[in-house]
Design a protein around this motif. Structure first.
Motif, short mmCIF file in Angstrom:
data_model
loop_
_atom_site.label_atom_id
_atom_site.label_comp_id
_atom_site.label_asym_id
_atom_site.label_seq_id
_atom_site.Cartn_x
_atom_site.Cartn_y
_atom_site.Cartn_z
N GLN A 139 -63.70 -16.42 -113.15
CA GLN A 139 -64.11 -15.04 -112.82
C GLN A 139 -64.52 -14.97 -111.36
OE1 GLN A 139 -66.97 -13.26 -115.46
NE2 GLN A 139 -66.04 -14.19 -117.24
N GLN A 140 -65.24 -15.99 -110.94
CA GLN A 140 -65.71 -16.09 -109.58
C GLN A 140 -64.53 -16.08 -108.60
OE1 GLN A 140 -68.81 -17.62 -107.61
NE2 GLN A 140 -67.33 -16.43 -106.54
N ARG A 141 -63.48 -16.81 -108.97
CA ARG A 141 -62.32 -16.88 -108.08
C ARG A 141 -61.53 -15.57 -108.09
NH1 ARG A 141 -59.20 -21.87 -109.81
NH2 ARG A 141 -60.63 -21.96 -111.57
N VAL A 142 -61.54 -14.87 -109.24
CA VAL A 142 -60.91 -13.56 -109.28
C VAL A 142 -61.65 -12.60 -108.34
CG1 VAL A 142 -60.33 -11.55 -110.70
CG2 VAL A 142 -60.06 -13.84 -111.64
N ALA A 143 -63.00 -12.68 -108.40
CA ALA A 143 -63.81 -11.81 -107.54
C ALA A 143 -63.50 -12.08 -106.07
CB ALA A 143 -65.29 -12.04 -107.81
N LEU A 144 -63.33 -13.36 -105.75
CA LEU A 144 -63.00 -13.76 -104.38
C LEU A 144 -61.61 -13.23 -104.00
CD1 LEU A 144 -64.57 -15.50 -102.40
CD2 LEU A 144 -63.35 -17.50 -103.26
N ALA A 145 -60.67 -13.39 -104.94
CA ALA A 145 -59.30 -12.94 -104.69
C ALA A 145 -59.26 -11.43 -104.50
CB ALA A 145 -58.40 -13.34 -105.86
N ARG A 146 -60.04 -10.70 -105.32
CA ARG A 146 -60.04 -9.25 -105.23
C ARG A 146 -60.56 -8.79 -103.88
NH1 ARG A 146 -63.80 -5.99 -109.30
NH2 ARG A 146 -65.35 -6.94 -107.95
N ALA A 147 -61.55 -9.53 -103.35
CA ALA A 147 -62.11 -9.16 -102.05
C ALA A 147 -61.13 -9.52 -100.92
CB ALA A 147 -63.45 -9.86 -101.84
N LEU A 148 -60.37 -10.61 -101.11
CA LEU A 148 -59.50 -11.08 -100.02
C LEU A 148 -58.16 -10.36 -99.97
CD1 LEU A 148 -60.08 -14.94 -100.19
CD2 LEU A 148 -60.76 -13.38 -98.35
N VAL A 149 -57.71 -9.87 -101.13
CA VAL A 149 -56.35 -9.33 -101.19
C VAL A 149 -56.19 -8.08 -100.32
CG1 VAL A 149 -56.57 -7.80 -103.20
CG2 VAL A 149 -54.42 -9.00 -102.80
N ILE A 150 -57.29 -7.39 -100.06
CA ILE A 150 -57.19 -6.20 -99.21
C ILE A 150 -57.23 -6.58 -97.72
CG2 ILE A 150 -58.18 -4.62 -100.92
CD1 ILE A 150 -60.85 -4.83 -99.39
N GLU A 151 -57.30 -7.87 -97.44
CA GLU A 151 -57.32 -8.38 -96.06
C GLU A 151 -58.36 -7.64 -95.22
OE1 GLU A 151 -53.24 -8.33 -94.77
OE2 GLU A 151 -52.65 -9.67 -96.41
N PRO A 152 -59.62 -7.74 -95.62
CA PRO A 152 -60.68 -7.02 -94.92
C PRO A 152 -61.01 -7.71 -93.60
CG PRO A 152 -61.64 -8.43 -96.59
CD PRO A 152 -60.15 -8.59 -96.70
N SER A 153 -61.74 -7.00 -92.74
CA SER A 153 -62.11 -7.61 -91.47
C SER A 153 -63.31 -8.54 -91.64
CB SER A 153 -62.41 -6.53 -90.43
OG SER A 153 -63.50 -5.75 -90.87
N VAL A 154 -64.14 -8.27 -92.64
CA VAL A 154 -65.30 -9.13 -92.89
C VAL A 154 -65.43 -9.37 -94.40
CG1 VAL A 154 -67.81 -9.37 -92.67
CG2 VAL A 154 -66.52 -8.21 -90.88
N LEU A 155 -65.77 -10.58 -94.78
CA LEU A 155 -66.00 -10.91 -96.18
C LEU A 155 -67.50 -11.11 -96.39
CD1 LEU A 155 -64.81 -11.72 -98.96
CD2 LEU A 155 -64.70 -14.07 -98.12
N LEU A 156 -68.06 -10.39 -97.38
CA LEU A 156 -69.48 -10.49 -97.68
C LEU A 156 -69.66 -11.17 -99.03
CD1 LEU A 156 -70.60 -6.86 -96.74
CD2 LEU A 156 -70.52 -8.86 -95.26
N LEU A 157 -70.49 -12.18 -99.10
CA LEU A 157 -70.71 -12.90 -100.35
C LEU A 157 -72.20 -12.88 -100.67
CD1 LEU A 157 -68.55 -15.89 -99.18
CD2 LEU A 157 -67.86 -14.39 -101.03
N ASP A 158 -72.54 -12.30 -101.84
CA ASP A 158 -73.94 -12.18 -102.22
C ASP A 158 -74.27 -13.20 -103.32
OD1 ASP A 158 -76.51 -11.43 -102.70
OD2 ASP A 158 -76.03 -9.50 -103.61
#
Lengths: 354, 265
Positions: A139-158
């Motif tokens: 699940q954790q890796r899906v959450a990471l993938a979901r955040a990365l797939v949009i190719e954002p300028s900054v990644l925030l991890l809480d």
């Protein structure tokens, strides 16, 4: 190049000030950790950057654009939540597709990007699964993938690893770090776990009670803490209170109850200080003191010895009454009650303003 | 696991409770197939004649249609305003305000229905609408069934992890899209149960309807009551049977389409 800049951020909850003059410059591709005890303001800082909290004073720049008042959806961020916050009614693919659909990316393009990201997080073959059919780590890796797939300028991890069990947490640290390096994405990581921050970050921001205590690379934070709080929060430390009595080249002479101690310290130090020594930098000698560094040598007595498998933790009380903790090999002859000489190099002692 | 004596006792108690709850209903259904002239036991033979009388009686038809319209509108209107109210109380009201508001919202459940009816009656005559066009009765039905939607949606919202909404926002979705794609699916089971309750309760309301109905427009319970005043034949049981059947079909349709089993109580 700066991707993100916080300029004198202040935030209040009613009368309580939760953030005080937060200044932070984050460079392109940098991995920065916000570290501190709970309630220190690290999560609030992250949520201000994400746009989920409003800032009372100060400015947030993304590149050169002022985004202080921008809505979260206009900030071009990827965020991973402690609870993962996967959409339970959507499959893995649908979860990943959401951000792309919102961005009006064509179906063929979406499929290609989703496949690429799933491969990156090693979840190929799980496309049709629902979140409840995945393990915590997946699940954790899906959450990471979901955040990365949009190719954002900054990644925030809480605190993304807080809900994983210990062994998985260790693996995920390196996994996230590797992934971040490969993608080259600017990342802000919130954690209360100092070892996590230590192994992952280019730079650690130590926060306490709404202020930044210190900001620097892990080595600097560990070896040259700016304050008592930082020294105490990161790793184990021994401290000896004293007064600065003089300076020889870069070494301070500190007058303490244990006699004079030679120590490094920040420039311009004077008056009351505390000398900090990490346990692993203390050498012990049951004999005449020939085996310890000559710069600082103290006599003492072992008050406790705790077996730890890979070694023993020794509690030592020195002649001046200071408690020291150090590590020795498991086969050390030193047991409780034994007289001991401890020593440490001036380069491995660090004086902090008291 | 081995069954203990208590397991049997619990089962027996459960069976008794069900018998107690279900037997009157089963009895009514049974009697609608009676061949006799009166609503009485023991039954004198079996026939479908009372259903024939029922379907030949257009007043029951009209009343059923009226009840159906009232129930449908109540369910739909409450689906919207009950959800809006629940969202406000669960997500936007300050903690100090949230609890009093929650109690206020379930007020119609706490106040005796007849008082609500009298209050509404005064109100509608005072503002000059009176009992024309079924406005008063419709509003009454909406008011009384509102708490069912509100409570079900609110409880769904309290179990909902709001970081899902934040995740959607961070992925670029605006407020409306986030609501439609993330929040709404999460509260859907609660919303549907709530609307179903609203529908069934509205279909059944008596006091409100009695006081607020417009002239000549009886609801099914009122029509049934009127009928029973002058007749005591099994037509009434036939009406009840049909009404139970309709409710049952409604629940079945909801279960098959959205699945009541997915609801977690």
């Amino acid at each position: 190049m700066t991707t993100l800049r916080l300029d004198r951020i202040n935030k209040f909850y009613g009368a309580v000030q939760v953030l005080r003059n937060i200044d932070l410059d984050i460079a392109q591709g940098e991995f920065v950790s916000l570290l501190g005890p709970s309630g220190c303001g690290k999560t609030t800082t992250l949520r201000c950057i994400a746009g989920f909290e409003t800032v009372d004073q100060g400015t947030i720049f993304f590149g050169s654009r002022d985004m202080t008042r921008a809505m979260p959806e206009h900030r071009d961020l990827g965020m991973v939540f402690q609870s993962y916050a996967l959409f339970p009614h959507m499959t893995v693919t649908e979860n990943l597709s959401f951000g792309l659909e919102v961005r009006k990316i064509a179906a063929a393009d979406r499929a290609r990007r989703i496949a690429a990201v799933l491969e990156m997080v090693r979840l190929t073959g799980f496309e049709k699964r629902f979140p409840r059919e995945l393990s915590g780590g997946q699940q954790q890796r899906v959450a990471l993938a979901r955040a990365l797939v949009i190719e954002p300028s900054v990644l925030l991890l809480d605190e993304p690893l807080a809900n994983l069990d210990a062994s998985l947490r260790d693996d995920m640290r390196f996994f996230i770090r590797d992934l971040q390096r490969r993608v080259g994405i600017t990342t802000i990581y919130v954690t209360h776990d100092q070892s996590e921050a230590m192994v992952m970050s280019d730079r650690i921001v130590v926060m306490n009670r709404g202020v930044i205590e210190q900001c620097g690379p892990p080595r600097e934070i560990y070896e040259r803490p700016a304050s008592q709080m930082v020294a105490g929060f990161i790793g184990q430390s021994n401290t000896v209170p004293g007064r600065v009595a003089g300076r020889e080249n870069d070494t301070y002479l500190v007058e303490t109850a244990e006699g004079p101690i030679r120590s490094l310290g920040p420039d311009g130090l004077s008056g009351e200080v505390r000398v900090m020594i990490r346990p692993e930098n203390i050498t012990t000698d049951p004999g005449g003191g020939t085996a310890v560094p000559a710069a600082n040598m103290l006599a003492g007595r072992v008050v406790k010895s705790v077996y730890q498998g890979d070694g023993c933790i020794l509690g030592i009380e020195s002649a001046g009454g200071t408690a020291f903790t150090t590590n020795v090999r498991a086969d050390s002859p030193l047991g409780a009650g034994a007289a001991v000489i401890i020593g440490f190099d001036a380069r491995q002692a660090w004086a902090i303003p008291a | 696991m081995r069954k203990t004596l208590w397991d049997y006792v619990y089962t027996a108690i459960l069976v008794l409770i069900y018998v107690f709850l279900m037997s009157p209903i089963l009895l009514v259904v049974l009697m609608s197939f009676s061949g006799g002239e009166f609503l009485a036991l023991p039954m004198e033979g079996v026939s479908l004649r009372w259903f024939e009388t029922l379907f030949a009686n257009s007043r029951f038809y009209d009343a059923a249609a009226h009840s159906f319209r009232l129930a449908l509108v109540s369910a739909l209107v409450n689906g919207v305003i009950g959800t809006l109210a629940a969202i406000y109380v669960a997500h936007f009201a300050s903690p100090r305000l949230a609890n009093p508001l929650r109690v206020l919202m379930v007020g119609p459940l706490l106040v005796p229905e007849i008082l609500t009816a009298i209050a509404l009656l005064f109100f509608f005559f005072e503002i000059g609408i009176g009992n024309q066009y079924s406005v008063a009765i419709q509003v009454g039905h909406i008011v009384v069934t509102f708490p069912y939607v509100f409570l079900n949606v609110a409880s769904a919202l309290f179990n909902f992890d709001r970081s899902q909404e934040e995740a959607a926002r961070s992925l670029g979705a605006g407020r409306w899209l986030t609501f439609r794609r993330i929040t709404l699916p999460a509260i859907k089971p609660g919303l549907i149960t709530g609307c179903l309750f609203a529908f069934v309760i509205s279909f059944d309301i008596f006091n409100i309807s009695l006081l607020l109905k417009s002239v000549g427009n009886n609801t099914l319970p009122l029509e049934l009551f009127d009928y029973l005043r002058f007749n005591f034949d099994p037509t009434a049981a036939a009406v009840a049977t049909v009404s139970i059947f309709i409710t049952f079909v409604a629940v079945l349709i909801v279960d098959r389409t959205v699945g009541l089993r997915s609801l977690r109580f």
